[in-house]
Design a protein around this motif. Sequence first.
Motif, short mmCIF file in Angstrom:
data_model
loop_
_atom_site.label_atom_id
_atom_site.label_comp_id
_atom_site.label_asym_id
_atom_site.label_seq_id
_atom_site.Cartn_x
_atom_site.Cartn_y
_atom_site.Cartn_z
N ILE A 1 -41.61 -2.30 -36.10
CA ILE A 1 -40.63 -2.03 -36.91
C ILE A 1 -40.86 -0.85 -37.99
N TYR B 1 -41.23 2.39 -36.40
CA TYR B 1 -40.08 3.20 -36.15
C TYR B 1 -39.44 3.48 -37.64
N TRP C 1 -34.43 4.85 -36.86
CA TRP C 1 -34.12 3.56 -37.00
C TRP C 1 -33.04 3.42 -35.79
N ALA D 1 -34.41 2.19 -32.52
CA ALA D 1 -34.96 0.65 -32.53
C ALA D 1 -33.57 -0.09 -32.43
N ALA E 1 -36.89 -6.04 -41.17
CA ALA E 1 -36.40 -4.68 -41.13
C ALA E 1 -36.09 -4.41 -42.84
N PHE F 1 -32.93 0.82 -41.75
CA PHE F 1 -32.15 -0.09 -40.63
C PHE F 1 -30.77 -0.48 -41.08
#
Length: 904
Positions: A300, A303, A309, A312, A425, A450
């Motif tokens: 995470i 990403y 984002w 993911a 996240a 995210f």
Amino acid sequence: MSILSPKASAPSDTDPYQLERLAEELATREKTHPALSDSQDGSTHDLPIYIPLSHENPYLSKESFDVEAFLLSRSHTTLQDLRTELRDYLATLKEELVRLINDDYEAFISLSTDLKGEGERLTSLILPLDTLKSEISISKAELRAIEDEVIQKLERRTMIREEKALLHLLLKISESVTRLESLLSIVNPNQDDDPIDYERFKVPSSNTLESSEERSPANKAKHLNRAAAEYMQLLYHASKARSEHCAFVDEIQWKIDRIQSSLSSDLDALFASTLSAMVGDAKPSELEKNKILPDLTECIKTYDVLSLWRDAEEILRSVVMRPFIRKTVFAGALSAPHSPLLPHTPFRSSMGSGFSTSSSLVPPRTPFTPFTAFSSQQSAFPSGLGKAKSPHSRLLDDSDDPLAKLYTQILRFVERDFSNIMDIAEKVSIKSRASTDALEHERRRDGPGFDIMANVIWNELGRAIMDDLGSMVFASGRPDEFRKNYEITQAFIRSLEFLASSAQAVRSMRAHPVYAMFEKRWQLPVYFQMRWKEIVNKVEEALVLPAEPSGKSSTSTDSLLTPQATAIWIALTACWSAEIYIPELSHRFWRLTLQLLSRYRVWLNEVVQDGPFTSANPINTGKISEANSRVPTPGLPERHSIDATSTDESLLIKYVSLIADIKTLQSSMMTLWNEEICVLLPESEEEEENDDEPKPQDALENAIGPIVALIIPMSSTIIAILTERCAVPLNAVKKIRTDLRAKANKQLPTEPHPWVPSILRPLKVFFGISGKDGVGAILKAEYLSLWSRQVFENVVSISLTSPSRYIVQVSTLKKAEESLRRLKRGTKSTTFSLFGSNNTTDADSKDEERIRAQLMLDVEAFGKDAKTLGIVPEDSEAFIALRNLVLLNEREVHFKRKSPYHSA
């Protein structure tokens, strides 16, 4: 006419000019006209001052002299005087000019003497200036040449320095590309278009330049994180080189794209394999989960560093969310049995729904509890399945509805498999927002950070519900089922929001296009129309029925008597009941509430206008205070116009029931407002900003006011009927004369007539004071005192439309006795006898005394009987007039007995 007194106006010898009078007049004038006197600050109005001409005169000091303005300013001066002033001013100017010349003449002469020979000296100074000028020009040209040479050298050095820095930057780019190709095992540039095999992350590659320990499965995520950091540095250097228009960057752009593709593919493969190991069919143990979480966190973070984002989130949708939705939410999901993800034993209870009109007056109501807003204080739950639940999930747990079970299964899945991911996240996004640079802002796609709750969970879930379960969930044609589904779904959404990691995640979810489409699918206006038709039809069916009590006990003040009021109250409470009310339709239900009250007022108005006494008392439908106003008594027509006593009785029963229902409905409606409506009705921003705007409570009071105002005409009709009933025994007053004269016993009466208590007996029977429940017993506490005083006044007072009044009957009796006396005597009364005769015989005098005594006994007995109803006869002007009439007659008799002229 002089305002002074005659003494003041007459001249005196000591004051022949009347100075004192003039002084007084002046003082009076100054007091009357303040403008003529001194002002408050003590200043006085001075006379205009003559200002002679001088240099300070604004008209003479102007650049352009205006003759007209100057003459107008001296309008108070004659032409001869003005000419004289101008000549004086001209003489003054000449005198000043001569004085000025005399003062400066000596200095002027000395200046001309001192300047002799200065021209030659100035000419000698000009000669060397040309030589100096040429020498300075030559020096300046040499300095400029030297400066240009220095600037050129500095520019060449700056260019070399920049080229050197650019070469270093290109070397860094080349080294970064080489390093990234080594980290990502990109060896053969001819295979850049071939997809990267995901199996490479399961078996260590032999082409890597790192050690086997660094490429072990436990360090794959950290390895990719380092590669991502190196890649971001490469992008930064490449952007700086591209701004310098370096062709080298364009030549190796294909390598940068290949690195990005390889890094993204490797990261997607690692993230997908990590998610599969964590939430796959083979459930890992807690120890294995704790080992997987660091790799998941690193993925995470990677990403977020790459600003991928949405990539993911796409992996989360394809690997975790979409398979679960495919297995859980389908066309037959509501009919299939649901097996909980975890052992769960909820409390089960039946959920009541629908709009019931049972035999009870007001069905048991469950006040609507609005959904609480998501609090910004709510954060991610602690890890594990034993964390706290949303308060709205109790509605889902306690329900046996298939939709609630489905939602419960989804909530447990999200809580189990997505809570940790959303928490990680959110923490990564918070750290990233604090250190985001301009380049990352430019590279964002579809917003920063995210948004798993909106883009992963709700995006898939909302579409699946609308596509596969839309025909069953959004069934607006079945209002009861629709209301239950809406309530369960809203509880599910609030529980889902409770699982969100932050308030920003909730706001993003509500701003998502799928959420807007989901809310539109509910078709709340269609639901309201069906509920409106259901409520209004039952009300209209009740309003068609006759306005008669439904047979319930009339002694209770908490129940409604007529079916119309019962239907209206059930409809009003139904609008705000938990089984019907929806917060998004609050303004529509509020308008329907006011319309129901208005419809009941119109129906009451029609009923009251059909009454026999309405024409004599126009109905005022304005907002009034009925408790503090005296009920007007209409002109009472003759009772021969009414068909029978049964008609009056039915009218009394109807009006008493309506008045009792109005009072009960008023108090119940205000209670409903204070306890429920004011809580459920949202406050508008205009009302909060502007206090002068009409409030909803004012609208409610304005709707109830005209209904309460209809009590006045109905009360007038009731009073009229009771008055006529109480006045019937008074017809026996005119028989007192014949009954007393016909008796053999000529003694003075000592007891009132038996019919005296029957005068107010209809009033006692009406209010149930006589021992059994009367028609108006339900209104006894509120209207006994008011209506009793009105009926008492009407029975005693004089009425032009009805002769059956106590004073009228006594007056008629007096006129009959007087007519009889005149017939017997043939003469007119000349003394102060009660009936106007002083020539009566002893027998006639005794009969008159007995009549007077009997009248006094009857009146006193009538007053005592009125006190039992709470009436104070001494406060009634009509009763005082009646008693004074009888007492006056008794005083006249007493006077005749004492007078020496009585025997004559």
